[in-house]
Scaffold this motif. Structure first.
Motif, short mmCIF file in Angstrom:
data_model
loop_
_atom_site.label_atom_id
_atom_site.label_comp_id
_atom_site.label_asym_id
_atom_site.label_seq_id
_atom_site.Cartn_x
_atom_site.Cartn_y
_atom_site.Cartn_z
N GLU A 141 0.69 -1.10 0.11
CA GLU A 141 -0.02 -0.03 0.47
C GLU A 141 0.64 1.04 0.04
OE1 GLU A 141 -3.85 0.24 -0.20
OE2 GLU A 141 -3.72 -1.24 -0.93
N SER A 142 1.55 0.97 1.00
CA SER A 142 3.27 2.44 0.60
C SER A 142 3.91 1.76 1.01
CB SER A 142 2.31 3.00 1.69
OG SER A 142 2.48 4.58 2.21
N PHE A 143 4.59 2.96 0.42
CA PHE A 143 6.49 3.24 0.42
C PHE A 143 6.57 3.54 1.92
CE2 PHE A 143 6.99 2.32 -3.99
CZ PHE A 143 6.81 1.18 -4.19
N LEU A 144 8.32 3.58 2.43
CA LEU A 144 8.49 4.36 3.70
C LEU A 144 8.93 4.92 3.96
CD1 LEU A 144 7.28 1.45 4.50
CD2 LEU A 144 8.68 2.24 6.63
N VAL A 145 8.93 6.48 2.43
CA VAL A 145 9.84 7.42 1.91
C VAL A 145 9.73 8.77 2.61
CG1 VAL A 145 9.98 6.28 0.16
CG2 VAL A 145 8.49 7.86 -0.39
N SER A 146 10.30 9.37 2.32
CA SER A 146 10.55 10.99 3.30
C SER A 146 10.03 12.11 1.75
CB SER A 146 11.42 11.14 3.60
OG SER A 146 12.44 11.17 2.06
N LEU A 147 9.95 13.30 2.52
CA LEU A 147 9.33 13.39 1.37
C LEU A 147 10.14 14.50 0.45
CD1 LEU A 147 7.05 16.63 1.09
CD2 LEU A 147 8.04 18.09 1.91
N TYR A 148 11.17 14.68 1.03
CA TYR A 148 12.44 14.44 0.14
C TYR A 148 12.49 13.28 -1.38
CZ TYR A 148 17.85 14.21 -1.89
OH TYR A 148 18.37 14.91 -2.65
N VAL A 149 12.46 11.95 -0.96
CA VAL A 149 12.23 10.70 -1.48
C VAL A 149 11.14 10.86 -2.57
CG1 VAL A 149 12.60 8.69 -2.19
CG2 VAL A 149 14.44 9.71 -0.84
N SER A 150 10.20 10.93 -1.69
CA SER A 150 8.99 11.38 -2.54
C SER A 150 9.15 12.74 -3.59
CB SER A 150 7.97 11.82 -1.96
OG SER A 150 6.43 12.29 -2.17
N ASN A 151 9.74 13.57 -3.67
CA ASN A 151 9.52 15.05 -4.37
C ASN A 151 11.06 14.08 -5.29
OD1 ASN A 151 8.34 16.40 -3.08
ND2 ASN A 151 9.50 17.39 -2.39
N LYS A 152 12.39 13.27 -5.50
CA LYS A 152 12.94 13.13 -6.10
C LYS A 152 12.17 12.03 -7.08
CE LYS A 152 17.13 13.57 -6.34
NZ LYS A 152 18.14 14.30 -7.19
N THR A 153 11.44 11.33 -6.77
CA THR A 153 10.17 10.12 -7.24
C THR A 153 9.10 9.89 -7.93
OG1 THR A 153 9.98 8.42 -5.33
CG2 THR A 153 11.79 8.25 -5.73
N GLY A 154 8.01 11.03 -7.35
CA GLY A 154 6.97 11.09 -7.73
C GLY A 154 6.55 9.71 -6.85
N VAL A 155 6.42 9.60 -6.07
CA VAL A 155 6.10 8.24 -5.21
C VAL A 155 5.81 8.45 -4.24
CG1 VAL A 155 7.10 6.32 -6.05
CG2 VAL A 155 7.76 7.27 -3.87
N GLU A 156 4.18 8.27 -3.51
CA GLU A 156 3.70 9.13 -2.49
C GLU A 156 5.15 9.14 -0.98
OE1 GLU A 156 -0.65 9.75 0.22
OE2 GLU A 156 -0.57 8.21 -1.63
N ARG A 157 4.45 10.38 -0.25
CA ARG A 157 5.74 10.20 1.03
C ARG A 157 4.94 9.37 2.00
NH1 ARG A 157 4.00 12.63 5.27
NH2 ARG A 157 1.81 14.08 4.92
N ALA A 158 5.71 8.40 3.28
CA ALA A 158 4.83 8.01 3.78
C ALA A 158 4.62 9.00 4.90
CB ALA A 158 5.79 6.76 4.75
N LYS A 159 3.15 8.22 5.88
CA LYS A 159 2.46 9.59 6.61
C LYS A 159 3.33 9.12 7.86
CE LYS A 159 -1.47 9.07 4.44
NZ LYS A 159 -3.34 8.73 3.95
#
Length: 432
Positions: free
Chosen positions: A309-327
């Protein structure tokens, strides 16, 4: 709390005055009251104080961070200068960002004010219970404490979070002995926000003590076989953490090394597996309240009914990759229970191993792992046969999730997480 608010306000102003485009900081003040027990006897009571301040600044897309343990104005000015210098000398990256908009919220979690008399009584009661009911246990060290902290987070976008949190912590290290024979060392830890129950009833303390008493006399595992690995709750949590780190966290998603990089929304596990990170779960003590980026921490599902359902990524990696950040940042693991008791799961295992502790290196990018099963038992024909000496186990983390045998109804709550037992087929067990 007023002082912490003032300090963070001054820090943000100083960082902005020094050229920061964005900035955040966290100031915290903590107090620990601690009993130490060695060899079954109280040896020390002490109170520890801790102040910490972290500063992060962004200048033209470049990030710098500094930490210190003082609120002295001269040291803060020096830290601001060093933080700005670190940012100016780093590599620019436009993906750095903070949570947008102003958000102010206060949090209060756990037992902020301690009952030290009751804590002492519960500690003494625990020692007496162990001496009476687990006579082969030798308590090498027990640290029992109350910890509380006041903290303030502030960023340049206007986020302001204050938090008061406190909890009781029981940390035990022990082994079992009979004559010249002895078990491996084992440790059990649990945190709680109340002392309503005897400490022996918390987490897995009683179960762990009982198991370690049965591990004094061990038998080497003979030969090599492929069988079932039954993981204790804490061990299951460690394996899931390795899976999250290897397949779903910042680095493998950013670098593209994750075998799950294109798997969002697809089945990556048996449909009976649901893993969530829920800081608001009632069994979790003092879960995360906010992230360093300035978001309020929310619960989320990592794997739900086998689906990623979700990756465990930060806002930084979300901005780099386009995937949704973890909550949230990934703590407070909660795994849904199954429909079979632990005894029923064991009864259904033809040959396998119950793993109480696992020691191994980092898994490969594809999930291959190997290591030593410690504090473990051999299972044959639906029964625990004997405690085994250190035995090698190997498998693949991704395959393991799809080879689930069963998850237990029972779950263990230690204040950090809420986890069941879980059994998996296809694991290689290697002995002599």
């Amino acid at each position: 709390m007023d002082k912490l608010c003032f300090v963070t306000e001054q820090v943000i102003e100083k960082l902005k005055d020094s050229g920061a485009d964005m900035a955040y900081c966290t100031a915290s003040s903590g107090e620990t009251r601690e009993f130490n027990v060695e060899g079954g006897e109280f040896t020390l009571f002490r109170t520890l104080f801790d102040n910490s301040l972290t500063l992060t600044a962004f200048i033209d897309g470049k990030k710098g961070s500094v930490g210190l343990n003082s609120f002295d104005e001269e040291k803060i000015d020096e830290a601001v200068e060093n933080c700005i210098a670190a940012a100016r000398s780093s590599t620019p990256d436009s993906a750095w960002a903070l949570a947008p908009g102003k958000n102010e919220k206060s949090f209060k979690n756990g037992a902020v004010t301690p009952d030290l008399d009751l804590l002492f009584d519960r500690t003494k009661e625990l020692l007496e219970t162990i001496e009476r009911d687990y006579p082969l246990i030798v308590m090498e060290q027990m640290i029992v404490a109350h910890e509380n902290a006041h903290s303030v987070y502030r960023n340049s976008n206007g986020a302001l979070y204050t938090k008061q949190a406190g909890y009781y912590n029981f940390d035990l290290m022990y082994s079992a002995h009979e004559g010249e024979e002895g078990s491996s060392f084992f440790s059990t830890g649990v945190i709680t926000d109340n002392l309503d129950r005897p400490a022996i009833e918390l987490g897995s303390i009683a179960k762990d003590l009982s198991d370690v008493q049965k591990q004094i006399h061990t038998v080497p595992t003979e030969g090599k076989f492929t069988g079932t690995m039954l993981l204790s709750p804490s061990c299951f949590g460690e394996f899931i953490s390795e899976i999250a780190g290897n397949f779903a966290s910042d680095s493998p998603i950013l670098e593209g090394t994750s075998i799950w990089k294109d798997a969002l929304g697809t089945m990556v596990a048996d449909e009976r597996i649901t893993v969530s990170f829920n800081p608001s779960e009632k069994e979790i003590v003092c879960g995360q309240s906010y992230t360093t980026e300035g978001f309020v921490a929310e619960d989320f599902d990592f794997i739900k009914n086998g689906r990623l359902e979700s990756f465990l990524v930060s806002l930084y990696v979300s901005n780099k990759t386009g995937v949704e950040r973890a909550k949230n940042s990934g703590g407070s693991m909660v795994i849904a229970p199954g429909d079979r008791s632990l005894d029923e799961i064991i009864a259904g295992i033809g040959k396998g191993i119950l793993v109480g502790r696992f020691s191994g290196g980092s898994p490969a990018n594809n999930g291959d792992f190997s290591g030593v099963a410690k504090n473990s038992f051999l299972i044959e024909n639906g029964k625990i046969k004997c405690a085994v000496s250190e035995t090698m186990i190997a498998g693949n983390l991704a395959d393991m999730l799809k080879n689930l045998v069963a998850i237990s109804k029972e779950r263990m709550a230690d204040g950090y997480s809420l986890l069941p037992y879980a059994a998996f087929d296809g694991i290689t067990v290697s002995g002599k």
